[in-house]
Scaffold this motif. Structure first.
Motif, PDB file in Angstrom:
ATOM      1  N   UNK A  10       5.913  -3.742 -27.898  1.00  0.00           N
ATOM      2  CA  UNK A  10       6.573  -4.700 -28.792  1.00  0.00           C
ATOM      3  C   UNK A  10       5.599  -5.717 -29.375  1.00  0.00           C
ATOM      4  N   UNK A  11       4.313  -5.384 -29.363  1.00  0.00           N
ATOM      5  CA  UNK A  11       3.302  -6.326 -29.843  1.00  0.00           C
ATOM      6  C   UNK A  11       3.535  -6.715 -31.304  1.00  0.00           C
ATOM      7  N   UNK A  12       3.968  -5.765 -32.104  1.00  0.00           N
ATOM      8  CA  UNK A  12       4.176  -6.030 -33.528  1.00  0.00           C
ATOM      9  C   UNK A  12       5.301  -7.027 -33.760  1.00  0.00           C
ATOM     10  N   UNK A  13       6.209  -7.149 -32.798  1.00  0.00           N
ATOM     11  CA  UNK A  13       7.392  -7.968 -32.999  1.00  0.00           C
ATOM     12  C   UNK A  13       7.379  -9.263 -32.181  1.00  0.00           C
TER      13      UNK A  13
ATOM     14  N   UNK B 197       9.899  -2.403   7.699  1.00  0.00           N
ATOM     15  CA  UNK B 197      10.345  -3.343   8.735  1.00  0.00           C
ATOM     16  C   UNK B 197      11.818  -3.198   9.080  1.00  0.00           C
ATOM     17  N   UNK B 198      12.680  -2.936   8.092  1.00  0.00           N
ATOM     18  CA  UNK B 198      14.118  -2.917   8.336  1.00  0.00           C
ATOM     19  C   UNK B 198      14.676  -1.499   8.481  1.00  0.00           C
ATOM     20  N   UNK B 199      14.189  -0.581   7.636  1.00  0.00           N
ATOM     21  CA  UNK B 199      14.693   0.785   7.698  1.00  0.00           C
ATOM     22  C   UNK B 199      13.883   1.677   8.634  1.00  0.00           C
ATOM     23  N   UNK B 200      12.744   1.156   9.131  1.00  0.00           N
ATOM     24  CA  UNK B 200      11.910   1.888  10.085  1.00  0.00           C
ATOM     25  C   UNK B 200      11.507   3.265   9.557  1.00  0.00           C
ATOM     26  N   UNK B 201      11.201   3.316   8.258  1.00  0.00           N
ATOM     27  CA  UNK B 201      10.776   4.577   7.658  1.00  0.00           C
ATOM     28  C   UNK B 201       9.353   4.440   7.145  1.00  0.00           C
ATOM     29  N   UNK B 202       8.662   5.565   7.098  1.00  0.00           N
ATOM     30  CA  UNK B 202       7.275   5.561   6.642  1.00  0.00           C
ATOM     31  C   UNK B 202       7.209   5.816   5.144  1.00  0.00           C
ATOM     32  N   UNK B 203       6.283   5.158   4.515  1.00  0.00           N
ATOM     33  CA  UNK B 203       6.006   5.373   3.104  1.00  0.00           C
ATOM     34  C   UNK B 203       4.489   5.445   2.950  1.00  0.00           C
ATOM     35  N   UNK B 204       4.024   6.444   2.251  1.00  0.00           N
ATOM     36  CA  UNK B 204       2.583   6.672   2.151  1.00  0.00           C
ATOM     37  C   UNK B 204       1.906   5.580   1.331  1.00  0.00           C
ATOM     38  N   UNK B 205       0.603   5.459   1.545  1.00  0.00           N
ATOM     39  CA  UNK B 205      -0.154   4.455   0.796  1.00  0.00           C
ATOM     40  C   UNK B 205      -0.126   4.749  -0.696  1.00  0.00           C
ATOM     41  N   UNK B 206      -0.225   6.018  -1.077  1.00  0.00           N
ATOM     42  CA  UNK B 206      -0.236   6.374  -2.500  1.00  0.00           C
ATOM     43  C   UNK B 206       1.086   6.011  -3.162  1.00  0.00           C
ATOM     44  N   UNK B 207       2.197   6.314  -2.474  1.00  0.00           N
ATOM     45  CA  UNK B 207       3.507   5.971  -3.045  1.00  0.00           C
ATOM     46  C   UNK B 207       3.680   4.459  -3.151  1.00  0.00           C
ATOM     47  N   UNK B 208       3.238   3.723  -2.136  1.00  0.00           N
ATOM     48  CA  UNK B 208       3.331   2.266  -2.180  1.00  0.00           C
ATOM     49  C   UNK B 208       2.477   1.696  -3.299  1.00  0.00           C
ATOM     50  N   UNK B 209       1.273   2.204  -3.428  1.00  0.00           N
ATOM     51  CA  UNK B 209       0.360   1.709  -4.456  1.00  0.00           C
ATOM     52  C   UNK B 209       0.901   1.982  -5.851  1.00  0.00           C
ATOM     53  N   UNK B 210       1.432   3.192  -6.076  1.00  0.00           N
ATOM     54  CA  UNK B 210       1.997   3.526  -7.388  1.00  0.00           C
ATOM     55  C   UNK B 210       3.210   2.647  -7.705  1.00  0.00           C
ATOM     56  N   UNK B 211       4.048   2.386  -6.707  1.00  0.00           N
ATOM     57  CA  UNK B 211       5.218   1.539  -6.920  1.00  0.00           C
ATOM     58  C   UNK B 211       4.805   0.126  -7.318  1.00  0.00           C
ATOM     59  N   UNK B 212       3.831  -0.437  -6.612  1.00  0.00           N
ATOM     60  CA  UNK B 212       3.399  -1.812  -6.893  1.00  0.00           C
ATOM     61  C   UNK B 212       2.701  -1.903  -8.239  1.00  0.00           C
ATOM     62  N   UNK B 213       1.814  -0.940  -8.527  1.00  0.00           N
ATOM     63  CA  UNK B 213       1.068  -0.984  -9.781  1.00  0.00           C
ATOM     64  C   UNK B 213       1.993  -0.824 -10.983  1.00  0.00           C
TER      65      UNK B 213
ATOM     66  N   UNK C  82       2.998  -5.625 -19.153  1.00  0.00           N
ATOM     67  CA  UNK C  82       1.953  -5.329 -20.131  1.00  0.00           C
ATOM     68  C   UNK C  82       2.356  -4.160 -21.034  1.00  0.00           C
ATOM     69  N   UNK C  83       3.033  -3.171 -20.452  1.00  0.00           N
ATOM     70  CA  UNK C  83       3.475  -2.038 -21.256  1.00  0.00           C
ATOM     71  C   UNK C  83       4.484  -2.434 -22.318  1.00  0.00           C
TER      72      UNK C  83
END
Length: 273
Positions: free
Chosen positions: A184-187, A155-171, A178-179
């Motif tokens: 650090x689950x033991x602690x 919206x602001x930079x008017x640049x395209x970003x692929x769906x795969x890159x967007x999905x990987x960034x969000x996920x 969780x990671x």
């Protein structure tokens, strides 16, 4: 094997010598935790059920869509997991009464029998459904954090970003917590002295909705009565009266007067009246 009742007296720390089934490492030194969280477990309760997967995935997708849809509003509406936590209980009981109990085999799993309705809706299914919903609501913050990055790029930079890159960034940003929790689950997860105050409220609500007391009114019924009463009480002063305070009677009476709009409007005027 049914779960054993090993609850100590209120406010007292359980004695492992009197209750050999309790691991001393599982006894929390925090009194609030001992009063809220039980030290017992029923391993016979089914967990990975059709009800859990269906309601969990559906609630995760629904809350993710609704929160993202309302996130672009001027005043965004956030729907958190408490809505699903309350709504999933009657839906789960309804599915337990209506789904077929027929057992069947799945190729590749040997002689194991499966069923879409293994028994009554239980607290473990309810907890997992709420965890799914919490992930869908971005852990209480509404929409996913990285969606804002994708929106700014387009919206602001008017640049395209692929769906795969967007999905990987969000996920990756969503599962980062969780990671860290796994590393650090033991602690920070397993030790009994590590406690999270906000989680105690959820645990108390789960127990209120599922535990039964034959001697007096059930916690679920008391919660339902309190919910209806609090909603009825808050609807008038919290919603109706707050709406009336935002209405300018000066602008309403003199709707065609520019001077009245300049005096009474709270957005474009002095906000008098």
């Amino acid at each position: 094997m049914a779960s054993q009742e090993l609850q100590p007296a209120p406010g007292k720390k359980p004695d492992p010598e009197n209750h050999p089934a309790i691991d001393p490492d599982d006894i929390s030194p925090i009194e609030q935790v001992r009063l809220t969280v039980t030290n017992t477990d029923d391993p016979t309760l089914p967990v990975w059920t059709f009800r859990m997967w269906f309601l969990g995935l559906f609630s995760c997708a629904l809350l993710s869509f609704l929160n993202q849809f309302f996130a672009y509003r001027t005043e965004p509406l956030v729907i958190n997991q408490i809505t699903v936590q309350v709504a999933a209980l009657p839906i789960g009981h309804f599915m337990a009464r209506t789904l077929p109990t027929t057992r069947f085999r799945i190729p590749g799993f040997g002689k194991r029998l499966f069923s879409v309705n293994p028994g009554p809706f239980n607290i473990k299914e309810h907890v997992l459904i709420t965890i799914f919903a919490n992930a869908g609501s971005a852990f209480g913050s509404g929409s996913a954090y990285a969606v804002g990055i994708v929106s700014i790029i387009k919206a602001f930079y008017r640049r395209n970003i692929s769906f795969l890159a967007s999905w990987l960034l969000i996920i990756t940003t969503q599962v980062l917590g969780y990671g860290w929790a796994g590393l650090l689950r033991k602690y920070v997860v397993e030790p009994a002295h590590m406690w999270w105050p906000s989680t105690l409220v959820q645990v108390s609500l789960f127990r209120a909705l599922h535990e039964k007391d034959e001697q007096r009114i059930t916690r679920a019924k008391f919660f339902l009565i309190a919910l209806i009463c609090s909603f009825s009480w808050y609807a008038v002063p919290g919603y109706l009266f707050s709406t009336l305070t935002n209405i300018s009677w000066v602008c309403w009476v003199f709707s065609k007067s520019v001077t009245a709009q300049q005096i009474g409007s709270g957005m474009r005027g002095l906000g008098l009246g």
